[in-house]
Design an enzyme around this catalytic site. Structure first.
Site, PDB file in Angstrom:
ATOM      1  N   GLY A  50       0.867  -1.181   0.000  1.00 51.00           N
ATOM      2  CA  GLY A  50       0.000   0.000   0.000  1.00 51.00           C
ATOM      3  C   GLY A  50       0.902   1.228   0.000  1.00 51.00           C
ATOM      4  N   ALA A  51       0.617   2.170  -0.906  1.00 52.22           N
ATOM      5  CA  ALA A  51       1.547   3.284  -1.147  1.00 52.22           C
ATOM      6  C   ALA A  51       1.941   4.063   0.115  1.00 52.22           C
ATOM      7  CB  ALA A  51       0.959   4.206  -2.212  1.00 52.22           C
ATOM      8  N   GLN A 201      -5.503  -8.912  -2.219  1.00 49.40           N
ATOM      9  CA  GLN A 201      -5.616  -7.896  -1.160  1.00 49.40           C
ATOM     10  C   GLN A 201      -7.071  -7.658  -0.765  1.00 49.40           C
ATOM     11  OE1 GLN A 201      -3.753  -7.606  -3.909  1.00 49.40           O
ATOM     12  NE2 GLN A 201      -1.955  -6.325  -3.614  1.00 49.40           N
ATOM     13  N   ASP A 246      -1.498   4.660  -6.309  1.00 47.85           N
ATOM     14  CA  ASP A 246      -0.062   4.517  -6.066  1.00 47.85           C
ATOM     15  C   ASP A 246       0.720   5.703  -6.589  1.00 47.85           C
ATOM     16  OD1 ASP A 246      -1.156   1.625  -5.993  1.00 47.85           O
ATOM     17  OD2 ASP A 246       0.760   1.648  -4.941  1.00 47.85           O
ATOM     18  N   LYS A 257      -3.877  -0.456  -8.310  1.00 48.06           N
ATOM     19  CA  LYS A 257      -3.816  -1.914  -8.449  1.00 48.06           C
ATOM     20  C   LYS A 257      -4.391  -2.398  -9.780  1.00 48.06           C
ATOM     21  CE  LYS A 257      -2.212  -4.216  -6.363  1.00 48.06           C
ATOM     22  NZ  LYS A 257      -0.830  -4.624  -6.754  1.00 48.06           N
TER      23      LYS A 257
HETATM   24  O1  MRU Z   1       0.612  -3.995  -4.535  1.00 53.53           O
HETATM   25  P1  MRU Z   1       0.005  -3.221  -3.406  1.00 53.53           P
HETATM   26  O2  MRU Z   1      -0.826  -4.061  -2.494  1.00 53.53           O
HETATM   27  O3  MRU Z   1       1.034  -2.408  -2.663  1.00 53.53           O
HETATM   28  O4  MRU Z   1      -0.967  -2.208  -4.118  1.00 53.53           O
HETATM   29  C1  MRU Z   1      -1.710  -1.334  -3.330  1.00 53.53           C
HETATM   30  C2  MRU Z   1      -2.671  -0.502  -4.091  1.00 53.53           C
HETATM   31  O5  MRU Z   1      -2.774  -0.564  -5.287  1.00 53.53           O
HETATM   32  C3  MRU Z   1      -3.462   0.498  -3.290  1.00 53.53           C
HETATM   33  O6  MRU Z   1      -4.713   0.697  -3.854  1.00 53.53           O
HETATM   34  C4  MRU Z   1      -2.710   1.819  -3.229  1.00 53.53           C
HETATM   35  O7  MRU Z   1      -1.377   1.615  -2.836  1.00 53.53           O
HETATM   36  C5  MRU Z   1      -3.342   2.776  -2.315  1.00 53.53           C
HETATM   37  S1  MRU Z   1      -3.211   2.283  -0.649  1.00 53.53           S
HETATM   38  C6  MRU Z   1      -3.908   3.457   0.339  1.00 53.53           C
END
Ligand code: MRU
Length: 358
Positions: A50-51, A201, A246, A257
């Protein structure tokens, strides 16, 4: 408790403590990173993901590495900073929060070095700075949640993909923060969570996190999105889609995602507003459009296997982009901690990023 109720990331005397997101919801265990190499591994292997959460963790990784450094001279200690920053920056390429957090730590470090502060003092200040980043992220999520709740129609269903919740941030969440605030305001919403292949996720993390908070949630597979956007869920309309991000380019194009783009197009087809919720640290004004956002390619086995069990024939060609890019024309609004940006985003995002904090 409408706060996620979990500590995603924590600075402890033993190291950086992370809830291990690889094994949720089956096991609720914590992984302690005892040095900056372990922090880098935890980001790469998605112990934490998650970013915003990645950004906070990287800041703590720098603080940890600098505290432990055995450098004999100030010059060597500065070289250690560059080495640790490079190590963390090489973990995942798409979420700009990672580079934002590393950049902020570097800027402060250089200022303190220039001021002539002692090494012990700077090491303590780096720890404090990482903790500030964590606290600011929670505050940003709460503010974003409260702004975004105004967009959520009462008595309807909110669709989301991946996990943009307490687990993806320092706490409360971005897209799930909007949902938490809408629930707290008594809007009577429920959630449709896409499972989010391949890392699941949605099925593993969003379902777990919302269930823990008592927010009514229904889990569907990714390929059911169009069906439910058209029909609604149990005679309730899908009132909106809210997702995290992200990286958001200056024109509003958004990397999130893999699967998000398809949902945005299907939402448009069915007249369902599609919203992005993200802190200002996710907005990259250095990038004019989404075409320039680097998309992470992950290991083939994540697609070929489900939870370690091979489902595809050996030798088949596989692609595994972890993110896709949703063009800004599909996005009805971008929710930030300083307010809601509306098209044209080139102007509204730049304005919000430069606005003084309320
Ligand atoms: O691969 P991940 O699980 O790190 O991807 C996360 C996402 O795509 C989330 O939607 C994004 O980071 C926003 S989290 C608040």
């Amino acid at each position: 408790m409408l706060q996620g109720g979990v500590k995603t990331i924590e600075w402890t005397n033993e190291g950086v403590r992370l809830i291990d997101q690889r094994i949720l919801p089956g096991r609720e265990e914590y992984f302690v990173c005892r040095n900056s190499e372990e922090v880098a591994m935890a980001i790469r292997e998605m112990v934490v993901r998650g970013a915003p959460a990645i950004g906070v963790t990287a800041a703590m990784g720098i603080a940890l590495g600098m505290k432990q450094s055995a450098a004999a001279t100030l010059e060597e200690w500065q070289k250690d900073f560059a080495r640790i920053a490079d190590l963390l920056a090489a973990t995942r390429p798409t979420a700009v929060n990672l580079f934002w957090a590393i950049g902020r730590m570097r800027e402060r470090f250089e200022q303190w070095i220039a001021s002539g502060a002692g090494r012990e003092q700077i090491a303590q200040q780096l720890i404090a700075e990482a903790q500030h980043i964590l606290e600011e992220d929670i505050a940003a999520c709460r503010a974003m949640g409260d702004f975004g709740a105004s967009l959520v129609p009462a008595g309807q269903t909110v669709m989301t993909i991946c996990n943009a919740g307490a687990l993806a941030t320092a706490g409360y969440g971005t897209a799930l923060g909007v949902i938490r605030s809408a629930v707290r305001e008594g809007k009577g919403v429920d959630v449709l969570s896409l499972e989010t292949r391949p890392f699941l996720q949605g099925a593993r993390l969003t379902a777990w996190e919302l269930q823990k908070d008592g927010i009514p949630t229904t889990l569907i597979t990714d390929n059911m999105a169009g069906h439910f956007l058209r029909t609604g869920l149990n005679s309730r309309k899908i009132g909106c889609v809210v997702v995290g991000a992200d990286r958001i380019a200056a024109n509003g194009d958004t990397a999130n995602k893999i699967g998000t783009y398809g949902v945005a197009v299907l939402a448009r087809e069915n007249n369902v507003p599609f919203y992005v919720a993200a802190p200002l640290s996710t907005i990259d004004l250095n990038i004019a459009s989404g075409e320039q956002i680097p998309i992470e390619q992950r290991a083939e086995r994540e697609v070929a296997e489900i939870q370690g069990v091979r489902i595809a024939p050996e030798g088949i060609a596989i692609q595994n982009p972890a993110f896709d890019m949703t063009p800004h024309r599909y996005i009805a609004a971008i929710i930030t901690e300083r307010g809601i940006a509306q098209p044209p985003y080139t102007e509204s995002l730049a304005r919000l990023k430069q606005a003084p904090v309320r």
